[in-house]
Scaffold this active site. Structure first.
Site, mmCIF file in Angstrom:
data_model
loop_
_atom_site.group_PDB
_atom_site.id
_atom_site.type_symbol
_atom_site.label_atom_id
_atom_site.label_comp_id
_atom_site.label_asym_id
_atom_site.label_seq_id
_atom_site.Cartn_x
_atom_site.Cartn_y
_atom_site.Cartn_z
ATOM 1 N N GLN A 86 4.204 30.500 -4.735
ATOM 2 C CA GLN A 86 3.924 29.730 -5.940
ATOM 3 C C GLN A 86 4.461 28.304 -5.857
ATOM 4 O OE1 GLN A 86 5.252 32.571 -9.040
ATOM 5 N NE2 GLN A 86 3.085 32.766 -9.521
ATOM 6 N N LEU A 268 2.744 36.284 -17.664
ATOM 7 C CA LEU A 268 1.513 35.605 -17.276
ATOM 8 C C LEU A 268 1.401 34.251 -17.965
ATOM 9 C CD1 LEU A 268 -1.025 35.826 -15.585
ATOM 10 C CD2 LEU A 268 -2.146 36.995 -17.485
ATOM 11 N N ALA A 269 1.900 34.147 -19.202
ATOM 12 C CA ALA A 269 1.887 32.866 -19.910
ATOM 13 C C ALA A 269 2.645 31.801 -19.131
ATOM 14 C CB ALA A 269 2.491 33.039 -21.306
ATOM 15 N N ASP A 270 3.798 32.172 -18.615
ATOM 16 C CA ASP A 270 4.596 31.236 -17.830
ATOM 17 C C ASP A 270 3.870 30.838 -16.545
ATOM 18 O OD1 ASP A 270 6.993 29.818 -16.994
ATOM 19 O OD2 ASP A 270 7.366 31.497 -15.649
ATOM 20 N N GLN A 271 3.193 31.798 -15.929
ATOM 21 C CA GLN A 271 2.557 31.555 -14.635
ATOM 22 C C GLN A 271 1.341 30.630 -14.731
ATOM 23 O OE1 GLN A 271 3.776 32.873 -11.699
ATOM 24 N NE2 GLN A 271 5.476 33.717 -12.836
ATOM 25 N N HIS A 302 11.796 30.563 -20.066
ATOM 26 C CA HIS A 302 11.137 30.127 -18.824
ATOM 27 C C HIS A 302 9.915 29.274 -19.140
ATOM 28 C CE1 HIS A 302 12.787 31.896 -15.083
ATOM 29 N NE2 HIS A 302 13.375 32.752 -15.906
#
Length: 334
Positions: A86, A268-271, A302
């Site tokens: 990432q 998933l929101a952070d990603q 995060h």
């Protein structure tokens, strides 16, 4: 903070200095996984870096132009290879040529997104932006033995089309998978039995897998594939925690997501903030949607930190608003 700052520095060509790295940890400074990320970011762009040593609490990074190609990065421990990915993936998404990455280290780590989360939840959304990123697992790597190996093929796109993710759509497939390596299959069988009892899913939606790895490992996944998004929930087996309690951790997260009714879970929101940010930051003559929006629950620390980092590097706006349906996050050009 370190990984996203490095990725955005390469994308934008902006130099960055990061201080007090992991200052509040029992072992402050760069660990092996973080050090590999720093050096990998420098390698894909012929950048210059100072402070790239184990335990360093300060680094300076001066990027140059992205150089797509064939790269191999080995952590040398069970540190997360997925987090190294990432770091280097965002700049390669819009590179001029394809790239292949071979990553060695941990593939299933308790405090990092596991391979399955990236493959099933994260990368399908990245690919909606326009690139085609394929990922395959060649060896499992559990903590503390490591030894995992992942191969990633990146077909870039010169333009990143944004998207809106406000509804998950109908459920198409559900599955609970319990994996064990160098441990009794009875552990995984107890986990799926507990998950099935608590979730009341069908027997054919339960899977036990014995996999090969350098050391012992146990992980339970619950995957819910919907029309517009797939969510993956994870719990790791560990000493002193029963198989039933590990399964209960996954059941809790599944129930929480289903009850909340939002398409995007907290991890998933952070990603997806960074990929949508890259889309929003494109030049104004881009004939595709720039940025996008998604509906989630309460943002984690995060995610809030990630939003701050993105707005420091990119000329974008990120609006967070409470709605009856959940928290709406809109990532748009300024």
């Amino acid at each position: 903070m370190v990984r996203s700052s490095l990725a955005l520095a390469v994308v934008t060509g902006k130099s960055v200095r990061i201080e007090n790295i992991r200052a509040g940890r029992s072992k402050p400074g760069l660990g092996r996984q973080h050090l590999t990320s720093v050096r990998a970011a420098a390698e894909i762009c012929n950048g210059e870096v100072t402070g790239d040593e184990l335990g360093s609490t300060v680094i300076e990074f001066h990027p140059a132009a992205v150089q797509p190609g064939h790269y191999q990065f080995s952590i040398g421990s069970a540190g997360s290879a997925m987090l190294v990915l990432q770091t280097v993936l965002p700049p390669l998404l819009t590179a001029e040529q394809p790239s292949t990455l071979i990553l060695e280290g941990g593939t299933h780590n308790q405090w990092a997104p596991p391979f399955d989360f990236l493959q099933q939840a994260y990368l399908p959304l990245v690919n909606r932006l326009g690139p085609n990123v394929g990922i395959r697992l060649e060896r499992f790597g559990f903590y503390p033995a490591g030894g995992g190996r992942v191969v990633v093929d990146v077909q870039p796109s010169p333009r990143l089309a944004g998207f809106d993710l406000l509804d998950a759509g109908k459920v198409k497939r559900r599955q609970v998978s319990a994996l064990v390596a160098n441990l009794s299959a009875a552990i995984a069988e107890r986990e799926v039995k507990q998950a099935q009892r608590k979730l009341n899913w069908r027997p054919d939606e339960m899977l036990v897998r014995e996999v090969k790895a350098n050391g012992p490992g146990n992980v339970v996944f619950a995957e819910i594939e919907c029309e517009h998004v797939t969510e993956v929930f994870t719990a790791f087996g560990r000493q002193g925690v029963s198989a039933e309690k590990v399964a209960d951790e996954v059941v809790r997260d599944v129930r929480k997501w289903l009850k909340r009714g939002v398409p995007v879970g907290e991890y998933l929101a952070d990603q997806i903030l960074l990929p949508l940010g890259l889309s929003a930051a494109q030049s104004t003559d881009t004939p595709v949607q720039r940025g996008g929006s998604f509906l989630t629950g309460n943002l984690t620390q995060h995610s809030l930190t990630h939003i701050d980092i993105l707005q420091r590097f990119l000329d974008i706006g990120i609006d967070v608003s409470e709605t009856e349906a959940g928290v709406l996050v809109a990532v748009q050009p300024n």
